[in-house]
Design a protein around this motif. Structure first.
Motif: not given
Lengths: 307, 293
Positions: B121, B123, B117, A196, B197-198, B115, A188-189, A191-192, B53-55
């Protein structure tokens, strides 16, 4: 009447095998959005591994001095699934991972290249002639229906049980276990999922391995049933399984299984009742028809364009 | 680097082609604080978060996260290019090779940073509780075979994960929606679920990107309370980006102000409120004009 029932049984076995292979297409598409054109050839490779495994295990058993059909079949299944899984892992690692961040087209070309490499490598190492394995499971169940009868070979029973067990286990893994949750999250995602703490590269590798093991299961079953294979069988069955995946809605796991069954059943029924020469025409027409009515396939979700 | 700082950002530089999005950004975040990153639109706040966050892979500088008893260099775990000196030092060479092959943004989270968003974001096709279970995967018994056979150890760890998920659902007030699909939740609920969730990844520092955006005043107030709970009851450091100045001044212990990719002020809320540079950046006023925030 008997012919309809007979073709239903044949279609169900054929369809369950299409479904197994379609799983590989649909899962890979779901997770990285590419069509793995080398998947049909992974199936082809697994046929050869099946033959080699049968020869090896039979030789070993003869050497040990006893004979057992069950040991050969279980050993072959195990060996083929493990080795083909390794093929799946290596293919992803070598051909697709280096292109992870490039355009989709590049990966597609790489997949076609991988397909050609596999075909030629098998042709060179195993020869271009048709190969075969001996029939191992003979005999059949017979049911009398009206004047005629329906015959189900033990092999077909075995195929049905093994294929549905494979699909069942996979569905359970994806829906219920931690690995399945991680796969779905990555799908689904991506990158997300990585944010996690999920190692998405590893999950993608795992998906390729799962696809290859399902193709291997199909490879063992079909090879044991038909006996004959060559280095080119991956192409046509790959196209069929891809059709099944699209029919059911590519990216959807139950869709691939359903698509496989529908394709197999319609092919067998058309061949038995109307004309076996035109069965492919019929099944592809069915695909066109379904895509006109439901462009995203039977169980696929329509993609909503974000503005 | 002292233990009192959970995060130290030194001379962080981020270039996109010719655009310098961040230029020499330096700040420290104290353990157990609520800190805010503020600045006008386009100042580079979210870019800082993405680097943390390494994005994004930062162009230069250092980000050191000291969590879980060890220090992690965030830029290093993403995999850096080899340097000349590596060829004389096998240890450095192999550590870079390791992170080049197996590194990635998942390691940042495993080191203790998570983190949310600005544009949520979640699921969306998984249930609310599954969203929280996915985040706990590092704690659940890992073996696939154990999962298929549904062994006792596996069930136990799954139960613990469920319990933790429901605990966090309680904190964010979503217990009633546990089995709905995440995509069906209202906007405010989705924001809260994202925070839960974070938190389920058990971070030492959680970065919230505009948590109050789109919330009504009463929801914002509930959020403020929740952030305090994170800090006081869970010893989590909170770093947030926010445009709601009332909320920022209310909960922050420490504020970093960015403008055009540079830090223009750092300090406590009162200090920032009266800083002429900050006022000028926000309102575009001359520095000697009288403006109050």
């Amino acid at each position: 009447m008997d012919i309809v029932l007979q073709q239903l049984v044949n279609g169900l076995t054929l369809g369950s095998v299409y479904g197994l292979i379609a799983i590989g297409y649909t899962m890979v598409y779901g997770i990285i959005g590419m069509i793995n054109f080398a998947h049909g050839d992974v199936y082809m490779v697994s046929s050869y591994i099946t033959a080699i495994a049968i020869a090896l295990i039979s030789a070993l058993l003869t050497f040990l001095g006893f004979e057992s059909f069950l040991v050969v079949i279980i050993g072959t299944l195990f060996l083929t699934i493990v080795v083909t899984g390794a093929y799946g892992w290596v293919i992803e690692r070598v051909a697709y991972r280096p292109l992870r961040n490039s355009s989709r087209l590049a990966v597609l070309i790489s997949a076609i290249g991988m397909s050609l490499i596999l075909q030629n490598y098998v042709q060179l190492s195993q020869g271009a002639n048709q190969q075969g394995v001996p029939t191992m499971l003979t005999g059949a169940l017979r049911f009398h229906v009206g004047d005629g009868f329906v015959q189900i070979t033990y092999m077909k029973v075995f195929i049905l049980i093994a294929a549905f067990a494979g699909m069942g286990i996979l569905t359970y893994v994806i829906q219920k276990t931690k690995l399945g949750r991680m796969c779905r999250a990555t799908q689904q995602d991506r990158k997300m999922a990585s944010i996690l703490g999920i190692d998405t590269d590893k999950i993608i590798s795992t998906v390729f391995v799962i696809g290859a093991t399902m193709a291997a299961l199909a490879g063992v079953l079909i090879t044991l049933d038909y006996g004959a294979f060559d280095f080119y069988i991956g192409f046509i069955i790959g196209i069929k399984a891809f059709t099944a995946a699209v029919l059911g809605g590519i990216g959807s796991l139950p869709g691939a299984m359903l698509g496989g069954l529908i394709l197999g059943l319609s092919e067998a029924l058309f061949a038995g009742l109307i004309s076996s020469d035109y069965k492919d025409v019929f099944s592809f027409s069915l695909l066109v028809l379904i895509l006109i009515i439901r462009p995203s396939g039977l169980l696929g979700k329509p993609e909503v364009e974000k503005v | 680097m002292s233990q009192e700082n959970v995060l130290a950002v030194e001379n962080l530089v981020m270039h996109f082609g010719g655009i310098k999005a961040l230029n020499d950004v330096t700040f420290n975040i104290k353990r157990g604080s609520v800190s805010a990153l503020i600045g006008p639109n386009g100042a580079g706040k979210t870019t800082v978060f993405n680097c943390l966050t390494g994005f994004y892979k930062a162009t230069g500088g250092k980000i050191i996260l000291s969590a879980g008893g060890k220090e992690t260099s965030i830029i290093k775990v993403l995999g850096e290019p080899f340097q000349m000196t590596d060829f004389f030092s096998p240890v450095a060479f192999f550590s870079r090779l390791k992170y080049k092959m197996f590194g990635g943004s998942h390691l940042v989270n495993r080191a203790g940073l998570s983190r949310t968003f600005q544009n949520i974001r979640l699921f969306k096709e998984m249930s609310v509780v599954e969203n929280l279970l996915v985040a706990q995967h590092m704690r659940v018994n890992r073996s696939l075979i154990a999962g298929i056979l549904n062994t006792k150890g596996y069930r136990k760890s799954e139960e613990e994960a469920l319990e933790r998920a429901f605990y966090w659902l309680g904190v964010v007030d979503l217990v009633g929606s546990a089995n709905r699909l995440a995509g069906e939740l209202s906007y405010g609920q989705q924001r809260r679920l994202e925070i839960a969730r974070a938190m389920c990844t058990n971070p030492e520092i959680v970065c919230l990107d505009e948590p109050a955006a789109g919330l009504n005043p009463s929801e914002t107030e509930a959020l403020t309370k929740m952030i305090r709970v994170l800090r006081d009851q869970h010893n989590t450091t909170v770093l947030l980006i926010e445009h709601d100045m009332g909320m920022v001044m209310d909960i922050s212990d420490y504020i970093v102000v960015l403008d055009h990719g540079e830090v223009i002020a750092k300090g406590g809320p009162d200090e920032i409120k009266n800083n002429p540079k900050v006022i000028a950046a926000y309102l575009g006023a001359e520095e000697d004009e009288e403006v109050t925030l």
